[in-house]
Motif scaffolding. Structure first.
Motif, short mmCIF file in Angstrom:
data_model
loop_
_atom_site.label_atom_id
_atom_site.label_comp_id
_atom_site.label_asym_id
_atom_site.label_seq_id
_atom_site.Cartn_x
_atom_site.Cartn_y
_atom_site.Cartn_z
N TYR A 1 0.84 -1.20 0.00
CA TYR A 1 0.00 0.00 0.00
C TYR A 1 0.88 1.25 0.00
CZ TYR A 1 -3.97 -2.88 1.63
OH TYR A 1 -4.96 -3.82 1.77
N THR A 2 0.52 2.22 -0.82
CA THR A 2 1.01 3.59 -0.68
C THR A 2 -0.18 4.42 -0.21
OG1 THR A 2 2.70 3.41 -2.40
CG2 THR A 2 1.91 5.61 -1.88
N TYR A 3 -0.06 5.03 0.97
CA TYR A 3 -1.22 5.69 1.58
C TYR A 3 -0.93 7.15 1.89
CZ TYR A 3 1.02 5.54 6.21
OH TYR A 3 1.88 5.73 7.27
N ALA A 4 -1.97 7.86 2.23
CA ALA A 4 -1.86 9.25 2.69
C ALA A 4 -2.89 9.48 3.77
CB ALA A 4 -2.07 10.22 1.54
N GLU A 5 -2.51 10.25 4.78
CA GLU A 5 -3.45 10.66 5.82
C GLU A 5 -4.11 11.99 5.48
OE1 GLU A 5 -2.12 9.86 9.99
OE2 GLU A 5 -0.21 9.37 9.01
N ASP A 6 -3.45 12.77 4.65
CA ASP A 6 -3.96 14.09 4.27
C ASP A 6 -4.92 13.95 3.08
OD1 ASP A 6 -4.41 16.68 3.53
OD2 ASP A 6 -2.29 17.20 3.20
N PRO A 7 -6.18 14.35 3.23
CA PRO A 7 -7.14 14.24 2.12
C PRO A 7 -6.70 15.00 0.87
CG PRO A 7 -8.29 14.69 4.19
CD PRO A 7 -6.84 14.85 4.47
N ALA A 8 -5.88 16.01 1.02
CA ALA A 8 -5.44 16.78 -0.14
C ALA A 8 -4.57 15.95 -1.08
CB ALA A 8 -4.67 18.02 0.33
N ARG A 9 -4.05 14.83 -0.61
CA ARG A 9 -3.17 14.00 -1.42
C ARG A 9 -3.90 12.87 -2.15
NH1 ARG A 9 2.53 14.11 -0.02
NH2 ARG A 9 2.96 15.78 1.48
N THR A 10 -5.19 12.74 -1.94
CA THR A 10 -5.89 11.59 -2.52
C THR A 10 -5.96 11.66 -4.05
OG1 THR A 10 -8.02 12.69 -2.18
CG2 THR A 10 -7.26 11.19 -0.44
N GLY A 11 -5.94 12.85 -4.62
CA GLY A 11 -5.97 12.98 -6.07
C GLY A 11 -4.77 12.30 -6.71
N ARG A 12 -3.59 12.49 -6.12
CA ARG A 12 -2.38 11.86 -6.64
C ARG A 12 -2.45 10.34 -6.48
NH1 ARG A 12 3.14 14.35 -4.89
NH2 ARG A 12 3.75 13.07 -6.69
N LEU A 13 -3.04 9.89 -5.37
CA LEU A 13 -3.18 8.45 -5.15
C LEU A 13 -4.11 7.82 -6.19
CD1 LEU A 13 -3.41 8.33 -1.26
CD2 LEU A 13 -1.45 7.68 -2.66
N LYS A 14 -5.20 8.48 -6.48
CA LYS A 14 -6.13 7.96 -7.49
C LYS A 14 -5.47 7.90 -8.86
CE LYS A 14 -10.28 9.59 -5.06
NZ LYS A 14 -11.39 10.58 -5.06
N ALA A 15 -4.70 8.93 -9.20
CA ALA A 15 -3.99 8.93 -10.48
C ALA A 15 -2.96 7.80 -10.52
CB ALA A 15 -3.31 10.28 -10.71
N GLU A 16 -2.30 7.55 -9.41
CA GLU A 16 -1.31 6.48 -9.36
C GLU A 16 -1.97 5.11 -9.50
OE1 GLU A 16 2.31 4.40 -8.97
OE2 GLU A 16 1.82 6.46 -9.54
N ALA A 17 -3.10 4.92 -8.82
CA ALA A 17 -3.81 3.64 -8.93
C ALA A 17 -4.22 3.38 -10.38
CB ALA A 17 -5.03 3.64 -8.02
N GLU A 18 -4.71 4.41 -11.05
CA GLU A 18 -5.10 4.27 -12.46
C GLU A 18 -3.89 3.95 -13.32
OE1 GLU A 18 -6.54 7.16 -16.10
OE2 GLU A 18 -7.03 7.74 -14.04
N ALA A 19 -2.76 4.66 -13.10
CA ALA A 19 -1.58 4.44 -13.91
C ALA A 19 -0.99 3.05 -13.66
CB ALA A 19 -0.53 5.51 -13.60
N ALA A 20 -0.97 2.61 -12.41
CA ALA A 20 -0.43 1.28 -12.09
C ALA A 20 -1.31 0.20 -12.70
CB ALA A 20 -0.35 1.12 -10.58
N ARG A 21 -2.62 0.39 -12.69
CA ARG A 21 -3.53 -0.59 -13.28
C ARG A 21 -3.32 -0.64 -14.80
NH1 ARG A 21 -7.41 1.01 -10.60
NH2 ARG A 21 -8.33 2.45 -12.11
N GLU A 22 -3.16 0.52 -15.44
CA GLU A 22 -2.90 0.57 -16.87
C GLU A 22 -1.57 -0.11 -17.22
OE1 GLU A 22 -2.98 4.60 -18.11
OE2 GLU A 22 -5.16 4.82 -17.95
N ALA A 23 -0.63 -0.04 -16.28
CA ALA A 23 0.68 -0.65 -16.51
C ALA A 23 0.65 -2.16 -16.33
CB ALA A 23 1.71 -0.03 -15.58
N GLY A 24 -0.46 -2.68 -15.82
CA GLY A 24 -0.60 -4.13 -15.69
C GLY A 24 -0.51 -4.66 -14.28
#
Length: 512
Positions: free
Chosen positions: A129-152
């Protein structure tokens, strides 16, 4: 933590102490491939080549699997914080896919190797898991999840974890692993020997003549000898040969680790990391008796910059107790990583003119999977086979360096600041008399800057203060009792002996 007695160093070294050292070469050595460095990258490379019938020699300046690899947190993960969103922007979707494929291949191959060798290396399949406690960082996490999924990768964005504190969001990647790196690598070393390879400890390589064959100068405490090899792999973490100028594309980073037993019932079973609070990484390892070892990493800093490392250890331990309850810390240590300016390791030919010399470096804190990947990639190149991700990791790449120009220039500016500033006159520092027992400082003696340490008995140890790599001034790390160079991360003990390269020569002694 300083009030608690009996704090050990690296758990991996403490739980599997080294045996008798493997002797240096007794005379001239002739092999197909000479591997310089016996961490996970070097041993993995030698293992792959030995399995393919090559005569291999591994040459290690200290002890095998006891340097950077012996001080890792030992996560085998293809999820490297927020790397995939970065890669699809800088290297394109195909670059991100190749990175994911290569890292997942390394994890699977490590599992197969452990099974083939029959080693109990405390292997555990887990989730990262790569996580964040700060809600302001969730946008980057969502983009990373999408990019990692696209990468396979088997990646998804989640808002809940097993951590004993709330998170705003996390990238979850399944099919990852954790293990005991020394148990694994000592078994790999035995496998290399069984296949006819040789391993030599306390053998420092101080010279390389490229050709066909290549010639290495190997120095041991007793003598020096020549090693002749058709191919040479430099896997010393930070390259000890500067002809490729790779030090211009690598920045050293040091991180601290604290560890404490915790009841298995309240120990997280998965692996966690956040970039918040100067990085916090969490995993556990099996101890038996209903307990696991909680391993917490963070507080990264540039070595040699005069940071209060003891205070950083306290801060990291305080974070762990705040989130996991009362803990009795039994181990603490530090690790050192090299970040490449474009966030991708440098694995391949040592320099543009190389025909028979190779390098593996710049793993950026993810050396377990990347070291195994490097072994696979280099063995393919040396044996004339194609590897799908060779171009991605090729050290000769130029386009990605141009794209990452800001990071490249910042690193060069930091180095230049020390390189030039260390040669300018400065105000007088502390006197020798002001150095407390256990501490060290740079002082002027007869007009020359000297690195002076006073041991606990009051004895003074004086050395040249200039790193033997490129001459930057070292600084004292009180918590680890070491002199460190801020330019390229070389480290020396209080007697001036090399702990970590790229320096190849010790600090010279000085008379007070």
């Amino acid at each position: 933590m300083d009030e608690q007695a009996d704090i050990h160093g690296s758990y991996w070294l403490d739980s599997v102490p080294p045996g008798d050292p493997a002797p240096p070469p007794e005379g001239p050595l002739h092999v197909d491939v000479a591997v310089v460095g016996a961490g996970i990258a070097g041993l993995s490379t030698a293992w792959e080549l030995a399995r393919r019938g090559r005569k291999v020699a591994v040459l290690e300046a200290r002890r095998i699997a006891a340097g950077v690899t012996g001080h890792t947190t030992a996560k085998l993960s293809a999820q490297h914080t927020l790397v995939y969103d970065h890669l699809r922007r800088t290297r394109g979707p195909e670059g991100a896919r190749l990175y994911a494929r290569s890292q997942m291949d390394a994890i699977r191959h490590a599992a197969e190797t452990a099974e083939e060798l029959g080693v109990d290396c405390e292997w555990e399949d887990t989730t990262a898991y790569t996580y964040a406690e700060d809600p302001a960082r969730t946008g980057r996490l969502k983009a990373e999840a999408e990019a990692a999924r696209e990468a396979g990768l088997p990646a998804e964005y989640v808002t809940e974890t097993e951590l004993p504190f709330p998170v705003a969001g996390a990238v979850r990647v399944a099919e990852q692993a954790q293990f005991h790196p020394r148990k694994y690598l000592l078994a790999v070393a035995d496998g290399i020997r069984r296949l006819g390879g040789s391993i030599h400890e306390y053998t420092r390589i101080t010279g390389l003549h490229e050709g066909d064959p290549c010639e290495l100068i190997a120095e041991s405490p007793a003598s020096a000898t020549k090693v002749t090899a058709h191919h040479v792999v430099v896997a010393t973490h930070y390259p000890v040969f500067d002809r490729a100028l790779l030090f211009t594309r690598l920045s050293p980073r040091r991180e601290l680790v604290v560890a404490a037993p915790i009841d298995a019932a309240r120990a997280p079973r998965d692996m966690y990391i956040t970039q918040e609070q100067n990085t916090r990484s969490v995993r556990t390892a099996p101890l038996g008796d209903g307990r696991r070892l909680l391993v917490v990493t963070g507080e990264h800093f540039t070595p040699g910059t005069g940071q209060d490392v003891e205070e950083r250890f306290e801060r990291l331990a305080g974070w762990a107790t705040d989130r996991f309850g009362d803990l009795t810390f039994t181990h603490r240590w530090a690790t050192q990583d090299n970040d490449s300016t474009d966030s991708v390791p440098l694995v391949g030919p040592l320099h543009p003119g190389s025909k028979n010399t190779y390098v593996a470096t710049g793993f950026g804190g993810w050396g377990m999977s990347s070291g195994i990947m490097a072994g696979r990639l280099l063995s393919e190149r040396i044996t004339g086979r194609d590897c799908p991700w060779s171009d991605l990791y090729d050290p000769r790449r130029i386009a990605s360096v141009v794209r990452e120009g800001a990071a490249f220039l910042k690193h060069q500016a930091d180095v230049a600041r020390h390189f030039v500033g260390d040669r300018l006159p400065t105000a007088t520092g502390p006197s020798v008399d002001e150095i407390a027992p256990g501490d060290g400082a740079i002082v002027r003696v007869s007009g020359e800057r000297c690195a002076v340490h006073r041991d606990e008995a009051g004895q003074l140890h004086a050395l040249s203060a200039r790193c033997t790599h490129l001459g930057c001034l070292v600084a004292f790390n009180h918590a680890e009792r070491a002199w460190e160079c801020p330019c390229h991360g070389s480290r020396f003990d209080v007697e001036g002996r090399i702990i970590q390269g790229p320096a190849q020569h010790p600090l010279e002694h000085r008379d007070l």
